[in-house]
Write an enzyme that holds these catalytic residues in place. Structure first.
Site, PDB file in Angstrom:
ATOM      1  CG  ASP A 246      -1.834   0.795   1.325  1.00 31.05           C
ATOM      2  OD1 ASP A 246      -2.167   1.809   0.191  1.00 31.05           O
ATOM      3  OD2 ASP A 246      -2.802   0.993   2.219  1.00 31.05           O
TER       4      ASP A 246
ATOM      5  CB  CYS B 214      -6.079   3.362  -1.406  1.00 30.57           C
ATOM      6  SG  CYS B 214      -4.752   4.165  -0.367  1.00 30.57           S
TER       7      CYS B 214
ATOM      8  CG  HIS C 251      -9.857   2.351   1.388  1.00 29.87           C
ATOM      9  ND1 HIS C 251      -8.796   2.928   0.881  1.00 29.87           N
ATOM     10  CD2 HIS C 251     -10.746   3.209   1.734  1.00 29.87           C
ATOM     11  CE1 HIS C 251      -8.867   4.001   0.964  1.00 29.87           C
ATOM     12  NE2 HIS C 251     -10.179   4.246   1.634  1.00 29.87           N
TER      13      HIS C 251
ATOM     14  CG  ASP D 146      -2.533   0.846  -2.892  1.00 28.80           C
ATOM     15  OD1 ASP D 146      -1.669   1.256  -2.516  1.00 28.80           O
ATOM     16  OD2 ASP D 146      -3.516   1.001  -2.230  1.00 28.80           O
ATOM     17  CG  ASN D 147      -1.726   4.274  -4.396  1.00 31.33           C
ATOM     18  OD1 ASN D 147      -2.803   3.781  -3.549  1.00 31.33           O
ATOM     19  ND2 ASN D 147      -0.732   4.918  -3.711  1.00 31.33           N
TER      20      ASN D 147
HETATM   21 CA    CA Z   1      -2.753   2.995  -1.364  1.00 29.66          CA
END
Ligand code: CA
Length: 465
Positions: free
Chosen positions: A40, A80, A137, A282-283
């Site tokens: 993350d 996210c 999330h 995720d990014n």
């Molecule tokens: Ca993230």
């Protein structure tokens, strides 16, 4: 006028073609297990395999070395929640209005639309048991709870969590980051250090389900804020002067140890050869957490490479040779199609991705995707081959040739006007066919994201001399 009227359809069909290469050939033999490991907010340049000069990650690196490292691996959003919506559904989330992070003014009551299927729901009828360990999330309301998607959960609903039981996050995030862990198969234990606890639960999931095909979503929140690390890990990085970077490095180190824990459990039960293990972030790194996206410019929240081009690797020893560096553009949207096909299922036309295995092992030498498109708050982007166009408000479009300029420093808009105009039209045609977003990012974030396009970024690893 007639030509103009049909342009959107032409654009859409081109994109559809580029995304469709459906394989329905089931793999022979025992169904593989699938472990999807998500980091993350990790910076692109913060692994050994991506060139870090400061952070050692031998266990994560080994996944790419014993399988394939995707040199052009993307996620579908630079933040996210929408990135996870794309990852888990195999559909570009903007095609169902999930453009943005869940806004606080909705009190997190919205979430992933219940009618959109996710990877575990595709795998369930194929005989798979599924589990999510870690960050969800995608909505914390009853109808959006991961229990509606996964067989087992040991998770927290929000965008982040304290790593220690009494960890102090920023005041604003404190309530969400101190949320109780939830599980449907045990009373969650007290947190020791959350990355270790997630690793323990992942290993336990593998042990409990070793005799059946399983899908494990190992959704680590490391190295997302809050910056909290074990003292013993911080001590390993004492030579890093910046305290944020030092703590961040320690958090990545601990993530690496827990990836090793997962691999060790697979090996212990002789499952490692026929398990698909994917690792990605995720990014891109937000930089403020001490992350580094070198050699890319941009950061989390932007559609420059630093926001969406992530460390991305896959190991499946039974079907993918070792040490492959795959050079064609692929995305997290391909994973649903890859997993469903590997599990012996048939990929439906709803999915936006393709089964990556025949591309990676050389059976299919075509490019999986000639084009990819992104839409996030104030920005839009299209990649066509090695050309990438990015648009933001009150600024001319930016055009880059990624084959010569991976750091997006040389804007070719005026030198390649025809190319740019064509891509602007294709991007516009794609966008007009999309639904309205279900909700927007808060205005302050949109303003910050726009400013991030004007910043200078560190494009090189720190010298070790
Ligand atoms: Ca993230």
């Amino acid at each position: 006028m007639k030509v103009f009227k049909f342009l959107p359809l032409i654009g859409i069909s081109l994109l559809c073609l580029s995304f469709k290469s459906i394989s329905d050939k089931p793999k022979e033999g025992k169904k593989p297990n699938i472990v999807l490991i998500l980091a993350d907010d990790m910076g692109f340049g913060d692994l050994g395999i991506t060139g870090s000069t400061e952070i050692k990650t031998p266990n994560i690196d080994a996944l790419g070395e014993k399988g394939v490292f995707f040199n052009q691996g993307y996620v579908s959003s630079p933040v996210c929640s929408p990135s996870r919506a794309g990852l888990l559904t195999g559909r570009n989330q903007v095609t169902f209005g999930y453009d943005n992070n869940l806004p606080k003014n909705l009190s997190y009551t919205d979430g992933l639309p219940t009618e959109i299927k996710t990877i575990p729901e595709y795998l369930k009828p194929l005989g798979y048991t599924s589990g999510i360990i870690g960050k969800w999330h995608l909505g914390d309301g009853e109808e959006h709870h991961p229990k509606n998607r996964f067989d087992e959960y040991w998770s927290f609903p929000y965008g982040g969590h304290n790593y220690f039981k009494n960890g102090k996050a920023t005041k604003k995030a404190q309530k969400a980051y101190a949320s109780a862990l939830e599980s449907n198969y045990k009373t969650p234990q007290e947190i020791t250090y959350l990355t270790d606890d997630i690793g323990d639960e992942c290993a336990d999931f593998i042990k409990r389900h070793k005799d059946e095909p399983f899908f494990l979503y190992a959704s680590f929140n490391a190295p997302h804020a809050p910056l909290q690390a074990l003292e013993e890990d911080i001590a390993l990085y004492n030579h890093i002067k910046d305290p944020k970077r030092r703590t961040y490095a320690a958090m990545v180190h601990r993530l690496d140890l827990n990836v090793a824990k997962i691999i060790a459990m697979l090996e212990k039960h002789n499952l490692d050869d026929n398990t698909i293990i994917v690792f990605l972030s995720d990014n891109g790194g937000p930089i403020g957490n001490g992350s580094l996206n070198a050699p890319y410019s941009g950061k989390k929240g932007t559609l420059l490479e630093g926001g969406i081009h992530v460390p991305f690797m896959m190991k499946w020893s039974k079907h993918i040779p070792e040490n492959i560096r795959y050079e064609q553009t692929i995305s997290s949207l391909d994973l649903a199609a890859t997993f469903v096909t590997a599990a012996g299922g048939k990929v439906n036309d709803v999915l936006d991705g393709v089964d990556l295995v025949p591309y990676v092992n050389g059976e299919n030498k075509e490019a999986p995707h000639q084009q990819m498109t992104w839409k996030f708050t104030v920005s839009r982007s299209i990649r066509d081959g090695n050309w990438k166009l990015v648009t933001i408000p009150n600024h001319l479009p930016m055009l880059f040739d990624l084959s010569k300029d991976i750091s997006e420093q040389n804007d070719l808009l005026f030198k390649e006007k025809e190319k740019a105009e064509k891509m602007i039209k294709q991007l516009g045609n794609w966008e007009v066919a999309l639904p309205n977003p279900s909700y927007f990012e808060e205005n302050k974030y949109k303003a910050l994201q726009q400013k991030d396009y004007y910043k200078k970024y560190q494009l090189k690893q720190p010298s070790t001399l």
